[in-house]
Design an enzyme around this catalytic site. Structure first.
Site, short mmCIF file in Angstrom:
data_model
loop_
_atom_site.label_atom_id
_atom_site.label_comp_id
_atom_site.label_asym_id
_atom_site.label_seq_id
_atom_site.Cartn_x
_atom_site.Cartn_y
_atom_site.Cartn_z
N ASP A 13 -1.12 5.45 -10.96
CA ASP A 13 -0.01 4.50 -11.09
C ASP A 13 0.76 4.74 -12.38
OD1 ASP A 13 1.58 2.44 -10.22
OD2 ASP A 13 0.31 0.87 -11.06
N ASN B 48 3.39 0.83 0.18
CA ASN B 48 4.50 1.62 -0.39
C ASN B 48 5.61 1.90 0.63
OD1 ASN B 48 2.30 3.58 -2.53
ND2 ASN B 48 3.51 1.78 -3.04
C1 IPE Z 1 -0.89 1.78 -5.88
O1 IPE Z 1 0.20 1.75 -6.74
C2 IPE Z 1 -0.67 2.78 -4.80
C3 IPE Z 1 -0.68 4.18 -5.23
C4 IPE Z 1 -0.99 4.60 -6.43
C5 IPE Z 1 -0.33 5.13 -4.20
P1 IPE Z 1 1.33 0.63 -6.57
O2 IPE Z 1 2.27 0.80 -7.69
O3 IPE Z 1 1.91 0.68 -5.21
O4 IPE Z 1 0.47 -0.69 -6.75
P2 IPE Z 1 0.92 -2.21 -6.89
O5 IPE Z 1 1.70 -2.56 -5.67
O6 IPE Z 1 1.72 -2.32 -8.14
O7 IPE Z 1 -0.37 -2.97 -6.98
C1 IPE Z 2 2.62 5.46 -8.54
O1 IPE Z 2 3.61 5.19 -9.45
C2 IPE Z 2 3.10 6.32 -7.40
C3 IPE Z 2 3.18 5.62 -6.11
C4 IPE Z 2 2.80 4.41 -5.89
C5 IPE Z 2 3.71 6.38 -4.99
P1 IPE Z 2 4.65 4.00 -9.23
O2 IPE Z 2 5.82 4.52 -8.49
O3 IPE Z 2 3.99 2.82 -8.65
O4 IPE Z 2 5.06 3.70 -10.75
P2 IPE Z 2 5.26 2.28 -11.42
O5 IPE Z 2 4.02 1.48 -11.19
O6 IPE Z 2 6.46 1.68 -10.79
O7 IPE Z 2 5.46 2.61 -12.88
MG MG Z 3 3.01 1.20 -9.44
#
Ligand code: IPE
Ligand code: IPE
Ligand code: MG
Length: 249
Positions: free
Chosen positions: A21, A69
């Protein structure tokens, strides 16, 4: 002494799961579009795989795209899918060279055809590899996986293939995408949030949780080794007392 040298080679975790993340925030910090964060995230995936391979971790599960996602802006989802096709195609030769086998868990049917094709090629090509197994959790959520398992179990009971009395923890595990893979020893989450976001809920029942503020694109091989060292300094009691575990009175 490097972090890798500090790892006790006799007690390497068998399975490390990672919630990768912080890509978006990494990009935002430098006034870039979120997609740049995802691009940099791929380089971090490469480092994590190399690290796991070097430390001889048998299984590395990477939360790559969650069921939730799919609710992101269409453009971001599209960009992520395109990046995945590219990355999987680019990385496959290197994975084979490093003897890394790739597996996928999740609702793959929801992925666009070109993403599925790229993945199929990678899965087939790396299926002969005998080193670290990398499990990509794609279009994955734990509640989706458990719901599917319950439906499949119900169908097998209904058809007479399975006796309801034979349902136990081992059997349930065998209906999950992670069938045959030991439960994660460590769950790492980067990006500073303290939640598990619908990831491997059944499988992490006794995993050691490791949270770091580091944003995923900044994750290095050393970051993985640091997590392994932290894990090795913990006492896993599985409900027992410390004395029972150490064998000391
Ligand atoms: C979790 O990250 C999913 C992945 C790393 C693929 P998110 O960024 O989607 O998580 P939440 O929604 O903030 O908990
Ligand atoms: C994790 O990074 C990747 C996916 C969930 C696909 P994020 O895109 O959630 O990055 P933040 O949490 O917005 O910084
Ligand atoms: Mg995230």
């Amino acid at each position: 002494m490097s972090y890798l040298d500090q790892i006790d080679k006799g007690r390497i975790p068998k399975h490390i799961a990672v919630i990768m993340d912080g890509n978006g925030r990494w990009a935002k910090k430098q006034n870039l579009d979120r997609t740049f964060g995802h691009k940099e995230g791929i380089a971090a995936v490469r480092r994590a795989i190399e690290g796991a391979s070097r430390a001889q971790v048998a299984y590395l599960t990477l939360y790559t795209f969650s069921t939730e996602n799919w609710k992101r802006p269409e453009e971001e989802v599209k960009a992520l899918m395109a990046l995945m096709v590219q990355a999987v195609a680019n990385e496959t030769p290197e994975l084979v060279k490093n003897n890394v086998r790739v597996k996928v868990i999740g609702d793959i049917d929801r992925l666009p055809e070109d993403t599925r094709n790229a993945l199929d090629y990678c899965l087939k090509t790396t299926s002969v590899c005998t080193g670290t197994t990398v499990i990509l959790a794609l279009s994955y959520s734990s509640k989706w996986e458990l719901t599917k398992a319950m439906k499949d179990i119900a169908a097998d009971v209904k058809s007479g293939q399975l006796d309801a009395n034979d349902i136990n923890e081992t059997l349930i595990g065998s209906y999950l995408g992670t069938k045959g893979i030991p439960d994660p020893d460590i769950l790492i989450r980067t990006g500073g949030e303290f939640r598990v976001s619908n990831f491997l809920l059944w499988q992490i029942a006794y995993s050691e949780l490791y949270f770091t503020d580091e944003l995923w694109p900044d994750f290095k091989e050393e970051s993985l080794y640091k997590a392994i060292i932290d894990f090795q300094n913990r006492e896993r009691r599985f409900g027992k007392t410390s004395e029972q575990i150490s064998g000391k009175p």
